[in-house]
Design an enzyme around this catalytic site. Structure first.
Site, short mmCIF file in Angstrom:
data_model
loop_
_atom_site.label_atom_id
_atom_site.label_comp_id
_atom_site.label_asym_id
_atom_site.label_seq_id
_atom_site.Cartn_x
_atom_site.Cartn_y
_atom_site.Cartn_z
CD GLU A 1 -3.02 -0.72 0.23
OE1 GLU A 1 -3.28 0.34 -0.11
OE2 GLU A 1 -3.39 -1.79 -0.58
CB SER B 1 -52.19 -27.40 36.47
OG SER B 1 -53.36 -27.36 36.47
#
Length: 778
Positions: free
Chosen positions: A186, A462
């Site tokens: 780069e 229940s």
């Protein structure tokens, strides 16, 4: 005439022509460019000086414990490895990789620092068999291990207002090939230019003119960093001038090493949805599932190549492009002497090696993460979490979470068209510690928003009953599992003058029944009579002790007229599953700072326990629920070996389906129903129970002992009066009782035998018919 005299003469002759441009340039320099440069300089210094690349607050699952006799299946182990970012490369030699040979796994762990101190990296061999870990061996040391832990999976990331993954590394910790290779590809003159490389600009301009289009860039690493930190990507002259000026200013104030380190941590290298990948360290984990320092040359080359265009070169979407770019970078490495020609040739011959399921740790488990946030914000404010540099270790178990999500989804899909409007939620905990292992808030596991596991308060039916029976059994002088209960019709006048007439789900009454059968079969009438005898205030007080605030002490409470969220039901059942220890449910185990120091631990030490004999009686009774009661499908399935203790629950008009059940080490609570509160037409046994079964068909777990717990003894009892009986007596029932709670005197069968001689012997339980009434709970 000397040079200076001639220069003055020429200048005097040109001055009339240059005067105006000179003064304009001077005015621009001192009136605009210099002040503008000072403003930019201040901006650059403020931003860069304060640019501490805060590691985001990272949320981790629990470390995977591996030890002999720990329940584990190959499927569960591989799920755990996948979620923790381990790669099955067939060798298992590189940290973060594994290999399998038959039932044996070779794993190279990465090590971690956690609230328990963490562990160093190891190369281990794990042998599985019969649903559990058979052995764990440290291959490096050549000796067996009592236990070890794999580094946990990262499940979420908090970084300010953005979802962003970032792993900060210091330059000294970056592989040298990456540091030098990045510059070679780069910015070869990085060490020498002033932020802008004028030679590169001329070279790029010449190449572009010769090609007739843009073929070569001239941006330095410094310019790229400036672009990422300060500017957008508009191709305007103003932006380019700003970029050049700010790059020069940056180089004036900071060393090349500091700039390079910032670049390595800042550069954009990928995207997944709304989540960006910044920095090489994060990209290494995203693409290869390994830390940066474990990358091979070809993998370093791929990451360096992605700098040019992460989107266009995405190795998952465009592998051919990525391969070509990687090989070009490898050629550059070879031409600059970073690799030999042979090394480059070998590297180019390898596949990309990118993992297929490179998931970034975005909010993968929204329902569980909501519980984490509720618990963690009591000790850490929002600013502290956003500033990052923290590691939050949770109790989530990835395999349990995944299997629970699948269980909810599968059970609802199996309903066919009924499932279109049906929703589900679940909470799974460690039954001994209260650690929350999984939370599912929707049939769509990734769904954000309404979290039914925490926020959907629905009638539990229940599911409440074991706690009514528990309060009764805490008084062994009056009640035991064989005590006869009256299951005959009942009608009670309410405060408004109306009559409440509950009934059993089968629209039958069953006369005098043993207490254990009333619970196992979820008979409402017997339960209501028991609860009224115990006393509604006592039942309410017991429920209030768990932090419930909306418990109304009416008779309907005894069969589930209370609205709770699945997490609250799990908290209730945790008390029974943990043998009478009131353990709070915890989703967070500890918090570690950026230096690996534990700054907060969350742990609960169980006390001596409360009402443990009664709890153990209820546990045994709940096992009968899964043997011959409302959850008998469990006892008839291939899960019978688990000896599950559980309870179904169904609210009025079949709106809500519940099941809570626990094994030797896991408690799971499931709910199914509709968001609009219309009937789902599901019983507890036809909805939530099936989701529970789906989970435990996959989830490694320890069976619950079928034997009564400590402090209990098996006794033969006459259900007609609840007293100790001769085993030979007709109707005698063998149940566990609290040791010493029954008289040692045994009732004989003399009068029963006499009655039988004259044909008058009758069963102790004669069901009687009953007309349909108004309230149902299963």
């Amino acid at each position: 005439m000397d040079f200076f005299s001639r220069f003055r003469s020429i200048a005097s002759a040109c001055w009339p022509w240059l005067r105006i441009p000179f003064w304009i340039s001077t005015g621009l320099l001192f009136g605009f460019l210099l002040p503008y440069s000072l403003i930019l300089n201040k901006r650059v210094q403020d931003r860069f000086s304060d640019l501490v690349f805060a590691v985001p607050t990272r949320i981790y699952s629990q470390p995977l414990r591996l030890a002999p006799d720990v329940p584990m299946t190959p499927g569960a182990l591989e799920v755990e490895l996948t979620f923790s970012g381990y790669v099955g490369d067939g060798h298992g030699d590189v940290p973060g990789s594994w290999a399998k040979k038959g039932g044996t796994y070779f794993i190279s762990s990465r090590g971690y620092a956690g609230p328990d101190g963490g562990e160093l990296p190891k190369h281990i061999r794990v042998a599985l068999g019969e649903g559990m870990v058979q052995s764990v061996t440290d291959i490096g040391a050549g000796k067996p291990l009592k236990e070890t832990h794999l580094d946990p999976a990262r499940i979420a990331t908090v970084y300010g207002a953005k979802q962003e993954d970032r792993s900060y590394v210091q330059l000294s910790d970056v592989p040298q090939l990456l540091v030098t290779g990045l510059q070679a590809v780069e910015d070869r003159d990085f060490k020498h230019h002033i932020g802008v490389d004028f030679t590169a600009i001329l070279r790029a301009a010449f190449a572009d003119l010769r090609a007739g289009h843009t073929v070569q860039g001239a941006s330095t690493l410094t310019q790229q960093l400036v672009r990422n930190l300060f500017l957008n990507r508009e191709q305007t002259m103003g932006r380019k001038l700003n970029e050049a000026l700010m790059s020069i200013l940056l180089e004036m104030h900071y060393s090349k090493a500091r700039i390079l380190e910032a670049y390595i941590n800042e550069v954009f290298l990928g995207q997944q949805g709304s989540q960006a990948v910044h920095g090489f360290a994060a990209a290494s984990e995203f693409y290869f599932g390994r830390r940066l320092d474990y990358l091979r040359p070809q993998e370093v080359a791929l990451l360096v190549g992605l700098v040019k265009g992460p989107s266009q070169l995405d190795p998952r979407r465009y592998p051919d492009r990525a391969m070509a770019r990687r090989n070009l970078v490898l050629d550059t490495f070879a031409s600059t002497g970073l690799l030999t020609e042979g090394q480059a040739r070998v590297a180019k011959a390898t596949p990309l090696g990118v993992i297929a399921d490179g998931q970034l740790p975005h909010n993968r488990f929204p329902a569980f993460m909501e519980l984490v946030r509720q618990q963690i914000t009591n000790d850490f404010d929002e600013d502290t979490l956003k500033q990052g540099n923290l590691s939050i270790f949770t109790t989530l178990d990835p395999a349990t979470q995944l299997y629970t999500e699948q269980a909810v989804s599968t059970a609802i899909k199996n309903l066919g068209k009924r499932g279109d409007d049906t929703q589900g939620a679940a909470v799974v905990t460690d039954s001994k510690t209260g650690s929350v292992l999984a939370v599912v808030g929707s049939k769509l596991a990734d769904e954000q928003g309404f979290n039914r596991a925490l926020d959907a308060h629905r009638p539990i039916g229940s599911t409440i009953k074991p706690f009514v029976y528990l309060v009764a059994l805490a008084n062994p002088e009056r009640w035991n599992l064989a005590t006869p209960l009256d299951d005959s019709p009942i009608s009670m006048k309410q405060p408004d003058g109306s009559w409440w007439t509950p009934h059993n789900d089968d629209n039958q009454s069953h006369g005098m029944v043993p207490l254990v059968d009333a619970l196992a079969n979820s008979w409402n009438l017997a339960t209501i009579r028991l609860g009224m005898a115990v006393g509604l205030p006592r039942v309410k007080a017991f429920l209030d002790s768990f932090g419930l605030t909306d418990v109304q002490p009416g008779p309907s409470l005894l069969i589930g007229a209370v609205d709770l969220a699945p997490i609250q039901v799990a908290q209730l059942y945790q008390y029974i599953a943990s043998d009478g220890h009131a353990l709070p449910l915890l989703a967070v185990s500890g918090v570690v700072d950026g230096n690996g120091h534990t700054i907060k631990r969350y742990e609960v030490e169980a006390g001596k326990g409360e009402y443990q004999p009664a709890v153990r009686l209820v546990t045994w009774a709940m096992q009968q629920v899964a043997t011959y009661g409302t959850a008998a499908s469990l006892g008839k399935s291939n899960l019978a070996y688990l000896h599950t203790a559980g309870k179904t629950g169904t609210s009025n008009d079949l709106r809500d389906s519940w099941f809570a059940g626990f094994t030797g080490d896991r408690l799971a609570v499931f709910w199914m129903g509709r968001d609009d509160n219309k009937p789902s037409h599901l019983w507890g046994s036809t909805g939530a129970l099936r989701a529970w079964q789906e989970l435990f068909h996959k989830l490694p777990t320890v069976p619950l002992s079928a034997a009564p717990g400590d402090g209990l003894e098996m006794a033969w009892v006459n259900p007609a009066d609840g007293r100790r009986s001769d085993p030979a007596c007709s109707g005698a029932k063998q149940v566990p009782v609290i040791a010493g709670s029954l008289s040692t005197d045994t009732d004989g069968c003399f009068w029963q035998k006499v009655g039988n001689l004259f044909g008058s012997g009758q069963s102790a339980q004669q069901p009687t018919a009953e007309s349909p009434t108004t309230t149902t709970a299963q």
